[in-house]
Design a protein around this motif. Structure first.
Motif, PDB file in Angstrom:
ATOM      1  N   ASN A   1      -2.439 -11.762  -2.268  1.00 22.53           N
ATOM      2  CA  ASN A   1      -3.295 -12.818  -1.734  1.00 22.53           C
ATOM      3  C   ASN A   1      -2.693 -14.201  -2.033  1.00 22.53           C
ATOM      4  O   ASN A   1      -2.619 -15.063  -1.150  1.00 22.53           O
ATOM      5  N   ASN A   2      -2.243 -14.390  -3.276  1.00 19.26           N
ATOM      6  CA  ASN A   2      -1.596 -15.658  -3.642  1.00 19.26           C
ATOM      7  C   ASN A   2      -0.392 -15.929  -2.744  1.00 19.26           C
ATOM      8  O   ASN A   2      -0.141 -17.064  -2.334  1.00 19.26           O
TER       9      ASN A   2
ATOM     10  N   LEU B   1      -3.224 -10.368 -13.338  1.00 20.62           N
ATOM     11  CA  LEU B   1      -3.227 -10.310 -11.873  1.00 20.62           C
ATOM     12  C   LEU B   1      -3.221  -8.875 -11.365  1.00 20.62           C
ATOM     13  O   LEU B   1      -2.416  -8.059 -11.799  1.00 20.62           O
ATOM     14  N   THR B   2      -4.118  -8.595 -10.426  1.00 17.23           N
ATOM     15  CA  THR B   2      -4.010  -7.324  -9.722  1.00 17.23           C
ATOM     16  C   THR B   2      -2.981  -7.478  -8.615  1.00 17.23           C
ATOM     17  O   THR B   2      -2.622  -8.603  -8.237  1.00 17.23           O
TER      18      THR B   2
ATOM     19  N   LYS C   1       0.835  -1.189   0.000  1.00 18.18           N
ATOM     20  CA  LYS C   1       0.000   0.000   0.000  1.00 18.18           C
ATOM     21  C   LYS C   1       0.870   1.240   0.000  1.00 18.18           C
ATOM     22  O   LYS C   1       1.771   1.357   0.827  1.00 18.18           O
TER      23      LYS C   1
ATOM     24  N   ASN D   1      -3.879   0.573  -3.025  1.00 22.69           N
ATOM     25  CA  ASN D   1      -3.438  -0.821  -3.127  1.00 22.69           C
ATOM     26  C   ASN D   1      -3.518  -1.347  -4.554  1.00 22.69           C
ATOM     27  O   ASN D   1      -3.791  -2.507  -4.790  1.00 22.69           O
TER      28      ASN D   1
ATOM     29  N   GLY E   1      -8.788   9.073  -8.587  1.00 28.57           N
ATOM     30  CA  GLY E   1      -9.619   9.269  -7.400  1.00 28.57           C
ATOM     31  C   GLY E   1      -8.848   8.871  -6.148  1.00 28.57           C
ATOM     32  O   GLY E   1      -8.891   9.551  -5.128  1.00 28.57           O
TER      33      GLY E   1
ATOM     34  N   GLN F   1      -3.537  -6.925  -5.597  1.00 29.34           N
ATOM     35  CA  GLN F   1      -4.236  -7.630  -4.512  1.00 29.34           C
ATOM     36  C   GLN F   1      -4.231  -9.139  -4.743  1.00 29.34           C
ATOM     37  O   GLN F   1      -4.107  -9.911  -3.797  1.00 29.34           O
ATOM     38  N   ASN F   2      -4.353  -9.578  -6.002  1.00 32.58           N
ATOM     39  CA  ASN F   2      -4.248 -11.005  -6.316  1.00 32.58           C
ATOM     40  C   ASN F   2      -2.855 -11.523  -5.984  1.00 32.58           C
ATOM     41  O   ASN F   2      -2.698 -12.587  -5.376  1.00 32.58           O
TER      42      ASN F   2
ATOM     43  N   ASN G   1     -10.381   5.584 -11.216  1.00 25.93           N
ATOM     44  CA  ASN G   1     -10.170   5.032  -9.879  1.00 25.93           C
ATOM     45  C   ASN G   1      -8.789   5.424  -9.358  1.00 25.93           C
ATOM     46  O   ASN G   1      -8.624   5.812  -8.208  1.00 25.93           O
TER      47      ASN G   1
ATOM     48  N   SER H   1      -2.796   4.550   1.241  1.00 29.17           N
ATOM     49  CA  SER H   1      -3.701   3.409   1.282  1.00 29.17           C
ATOM     50  C   SER H   1      -4.095   3.005  -0.134  1.00 29.17           C
ATOM     51  O   SER H   1      -5.136   2.409  -0.343  1.00 29.17           O
TER      52      SER H   1
ATOM     53  N   ILE I   1      -6.438  11.474  -5.102  1.00 30.97           N
ATOM     54  CA  ILE I   1      -7.047  12.609  -4.410  1.00 30.97           C
ATOM     55  C   ILE I   1      -7.472  12.212  -2.995  1.00 30.97           C
ATOM     56  O   ILE I   1      -7.207  12.923  -2.027  1.00 30.97           O
ATOM     57  N   ASP I   2      -8.113  11.042  -2.874  1.00 31.67           N
ATOM     58  CA  ASP I   2      -8.647  10.632  -1.569  1.00 31.67           C
ATOM     59  C   ASP I   2      -7.554  10.101  -0.640  1.00 31.67           C
ATOM     60  O   ASP I   2      -7.701  10.146   0.571  1.00 31.67           O
ATOM     61  N   ARG I   3      -6.492   9.528  -1.203  1.00 32.10           N
ATOM     62  CA  ARG I   3      -5.596   8.753  -0.360  1.00 32.10           C
ATOM     63  C   ARG I   3      -4.163   9.246  -0.349  1.00 32.10           C
ATOM     64  O   ARG I   3      -3.357   8.781   0.464  1.00 32.10           O
TER      65      ARG I   3
END
Lengths: 456, 427
Positions: free
Chosen positions: B403-404, B396-397, B302, B307, B338, B399-400, B335, B305, B341-343
């Protein structure tokens, strides 16, 4: 925050006309712009504005980019409309982002596609009885006959208990606009600029609005972008797919509820995870979030209502409030209505599994937003048509997804988290097909007057 | 095979001037190469698919342009994120496909086909910030982890369908999964240990211990710097972006043609640094600090934040006059922006606030990127088309990937009940 000028705003943007059960949409091509302007001038008093409550009939009007162009909107003002609106919904790039590929491609649309006539104007007609609607429609069409060509008349069909065709209660979760809708809970309350151009947005900046040179006119202010998509629903296929899952009757409805995120009567899985309640108190239908269900054991991450409005789902931000704020940059005001005869009069799942007909039915999906890229297109691209949504691997929206995808992962899984390990539905077919679409702009009353008087 | 997994990623950034007459043929060539990579994803290209030590790479042309501080020649930028070291990687590239490399670099100034390696390494520049989403995960490991995920996924689905997995308790489930792997000769997950990102806290604490001794001069320095900064911020005239909407919209249409085709996308952006030494030094210090933060805090997938970033970097080029940003991210551009801006508004404002056209910032960190409309306009305006781009694991993202990795690490780790429960939700 500036006050809302209700008498300048077309009513449909702020209100849904819930008491006017009959509606039809007219899509027109303008043949004689000057005469059309004359008609608009004569009828501007009939356009329903949001300072009055529509009792028996309502009429609203919106334009595509070519339509505004045809009515001689100044080039300077026209150029300031958003790129998405000016390009229209059916470009190759946009089709790819929105999932309008394969069966959904604009080439096969009934209207709004590359091989169908250009749409300039949309008239939205509402009435409290079928007869009143018919009278209104025939009056309008007879008046406009001489200077427009009618491209489409799309009718709607109110279904039992405000459900949509798959059999689930619809329209339960709308955002509230601060200063307009009173019952706003903070987490569900949006700044007016999320819906209206020229107002303050959720970021605290002013939503851009087209205006004349040297700010001479404020053409775009108090208007809103309107997305219109005809989404055909293959209800038979949906319930047959569930019927084929080798489980008991109750369990089939349970799986369908997992896909939607609500039970058929609208009760959210977040509050009723195991069984459909006999009665749903309307006050709680929209009063929940996902903060205590991070794994999706109640409402799956991949389900339709969770991914189209993730509420307080942990999207990586540490704070619940920040997650809500981040999600609320991507809300829309839905105004859609079903069309076509229901597969079963009372939309009973058991009956629909056995029913058989091929009549077309679906949803005329309409929504308003102030930033097409950040709101409607974002939801469609980042949440609905994204098999990787929030950590998933291969799960498109189980209802709306266009499967299998042409590029990348097929997207046809649906993951149901449960203890101790998830269950996965595989090879989900496509249930919803795009049959038409266009981006419109619904101007304010003062902008309509400017259009009537523009003669460049 | 298990032991080679723990390489730290290295940033390769090779910038070469292009012979002016060769610019459009080179763009054409790169776009054709890109097209062949993406329209026939099953066909392997020796320069890309046969190398198992690079994650993402791109060749893109920075076109000739004129800015406020002068004119810039057209340059070819090669970005790669590798499992290191550079020498070995360059040798591998040359060995795999000398012809394609020669064809590309023949368009450039001073290129000599007999010394490709020297030419490339001489033009490699340092990246002040190199952000990695999956620290210490080699490309090969990411591929192997995905194969492991697929293997287990099929096994679990099959067991689910015949109803035999449900009956196990959690412990039993893990045993069952382990047994399945071992029976199929898949032993490496049990033997692989994952190197965890280092904590640099001790160094930082050492630095803090020094503070009392340097506090006074530092304080004076910061005060002078701050006063100068505010003076600059107040006198900067922010650019008005809605000058020519038609031209702006055409530019976006052009740069987005290849964007967001699938799971991942590249972003290439270039801006001029504001003139004067003050802005340049501030920018360099901010980049240094952000790189340090990325190493100490943001080393677990991250950035702030956000990710969705596999790899990102900032480069300073053209004699300290321009700032380049390269990123390999998941999902949509809306995204991504966004999230900025947000994070991550503060960090980005601290960086891009020192460059031309960025929305007005206050006290280095404030406003700037928080002005969503102006920030997105700035981002689109500074964006360039990426001409040729390759990902070693396009489906793959981040996050993938992570996670893997957690799934694989679970096989080589004792777990308490809570950890076990959590682990089982990751499949």
């Amino acid at each position: 925050m500036q006050p809302i000028n209700f008498s300048n705003i077309q009513s449909l943007i702020l209100y849904a006309y819930k008491d006017l059960h009959h509606a039809a949409y007219l899509m027109l091509h303008i043949e004689h712009p000057d005469l059309f302007k004359q008609w608009l001038d004569d009828n501007i008093g009939n356009i329903t504005t949001s300072n009055t409550r529509a009792k028996s009939v309502a009429l609203n009007i919106a334009f595509t980019a070519p339509g505004l162009h045809k009515l001689n909107l100044s080039q300077h003002t026209y150029q300031q409309f958003s790129r998405e609106f000016k390009e229209g919904i059916a470009t190759n790039k946009r089709s790819q982002l929105l999932g309008d590929e394969g069966n959904n491609a604009p080439e096969g649309w009934n209207w709004g596609g590359p091989s169908t006539p250009d749409i300039d104007v949309l008239l939205l007609c509402y009435a409290d009885s079928g007869a009143a609607l018919e009278a209104q429609m025939s009056h309008i069409t007879s008046e406009l006959e001489a200077y427009t060509t009618q491209i489409q008349q799309l009718n709607t069909q109110a279904l039992f208990d405000r459900k949509e065709h798959f059999g689930f209660k619809d329209g339960l979760a709308q955002p509230n606009i601060a200063g307009v809708h009173s019952k706003a809970e903070e987490s569900n309350s949006l700044a007016p600029g999320e819906l209206l151009l020229g107002q303050e947005s959720g970021y605290g900046t002013t939503t851009p609005f087209p205006h004349g040179e040297n700010n001479f006119s404020d053409f775009g202010k108090d208007g809103s972008y309107l997305v219109f998509r005809q989404l055909e629903q293959d209800v038979k296929r949906f319930w047959q797919y569930l019927d084929q899952q080798n489980t008991e009757e109750d369990n089939k409805i349970y799986l369908a509820a997992k896909m939607v995120g609500r039970w058929p009567n609208g009760a959210p899985l977040s509050l009723f995870p195991t069984k459909e309640p006999d009665h749903l108190n309307p006050a709680i239908a929209n009063n929940f979030d996902y903060s205590d269900d991070p794994q999706g054991n109640h409402c799956p991450m991949a389900s339709h209502i969770r991914r189209t409005n993730p509420r307080a789902t942990d999207l990586g931000l540490s704070d619940k409030k920040d997650n809500i704020a981040s999600v609320n940059h991507h809300r829309i005001m839905r105004r859609g209505r079903p069309y076509g005869k229901p597969l079963h009069k009372y939309l009973s799942p058991t009956a629909m599994m056995k029913a058989d007909d091929t009549e077309p039915r679906g949803l005329h999906f309409l929504c308003f937003n102030a930033d097409l890229a950040r709101q409607f297109e974002f939801i469609q691209q980042t949440w609905v048509n994204n098999e990787k949504f929030n950590g998933l691997y291969n799960d498109l929206d189980p209802l709306l997804g266009s499967r299998p995808k042409e590029r990348g992962p097929s997207g046809d899984d649906f993951t149901i988290p449960q203890k101790p390990m998830r269950h996965k539905l595989k090879s989900i077919p496509q249930f919803v097909t795009t049959k038409g679409g266009a981006y419109f702009f619904m101007p304010s009353i003062s902008a309509l007057k400017q259009l009537i008087n523009s003669n460049e | 095979m298990a032991l080679s997994f723990h390489r730290s990623h290295i940033a390769v950034s090779i910038i070469c001037p292009i012979i002016p007459a060769n610019v459009s043929p080179l763009i054409k060539y790169l776009e054709a190469l890109n097209h062949s990579l993406h329209s026939h994803p099953t066909q392997e290209h020796p320069l890309f698919h046969k190398i198992n030590t690079h994650h993402f790479c791109r060749w893109t042309v920075l076109p000739a342009s004129t800015g406020k501080q002068g004119t810039y020649p057209a340059q070819l930028l090669f970005e790669s994120n590798i499992d290191g070291p550079l020498d070995l990687y360059l040798e591998l590239l040359i060995q795999q496909d000398r012809d394609t490399l020669t064809t590309i670099y023949q368009h450039c100034e001073g290129f000599n086909a007999s010394s490709i390696k020297r030419y490339l390494s001489e033009h490699n520049i340092a990246a002040p910030v190199h952000y990695r989403g999956a620290h210490f995960h080699s490309q090969q490991q990411i591929q192997d982890d995905q194969a492991l995920y697929i293997e287990l996924e099929c096994f679990i689905n099959e067991k689910h369908n015949n109803g035999s997995l449900i009956n196990y308790f959690e412990r039993g489930l893990k045993e069952q999964l382990s047994k399945h792997l071992k029976e199929n000769g898949i032993n490496w997950p049990f033997e692989t240990s994952q190197k965890q990102p280092k904590s640099h806290w001790p160094t930082l604490l050492g630095g803090i211990a020094l503070l009392p001794f340097i506090a006074l001069p530092l304080g004076v320095f910061i005060s002078v710097w701050y006063i100068t900064l505010r003076k600059h911020e107040k006198s900067d005239i922010p650019e008005i972006h809605n000058d020519n909407m038609a031209a702006r919209h055409n530019h976006i249409r052009h740069v987005t043609q290849e964007e967001q085709q699938a799971t991942q996308s590249p972003m290439t952006s270039i801006v001029e640094i504001k003139p004067g030494r003050f802005r340049l030094i501030t920018l360099k210090v901010v980049l240094w600090a952000i790189n340090l933060l990325a190493d100490i805090f943001y080393n677990k997938g991250k950035l702030g934040s956000i990710n969705t970033i596999h790899f990102a970097r900032w480069l300073i080029i053209d004699n300290n006059k321009r700032l380049v940003f390269l990123s390999n991210y998941d999902g949509s551009w809306e995204n991504y922006l966004g999230d900025f801006i947000d994070r991550a508004a503060m960090g980005l404002t601290a960086i891009w606030g020192n460059t031309e056209g960025f929305p007005a910032a206050k006290r280095l960190l404030l406003q700037g990127a928080k002005n969503d409309i102006a920030f997105k306009a700035f981002a689109r305006k500074s964006q360039l088309k990426t001409h040729c781009w390759y990902s070693a694991y396009p489906q793959l993202t981040l996050q993938n990937v992570l996670n893997n990795s957690r799934i694989r690490q679970g096989f080589n780790k004792p777990m308490n009940e809570k950890q076990l429960s959590k682990w089982l939700t990751e499949f």
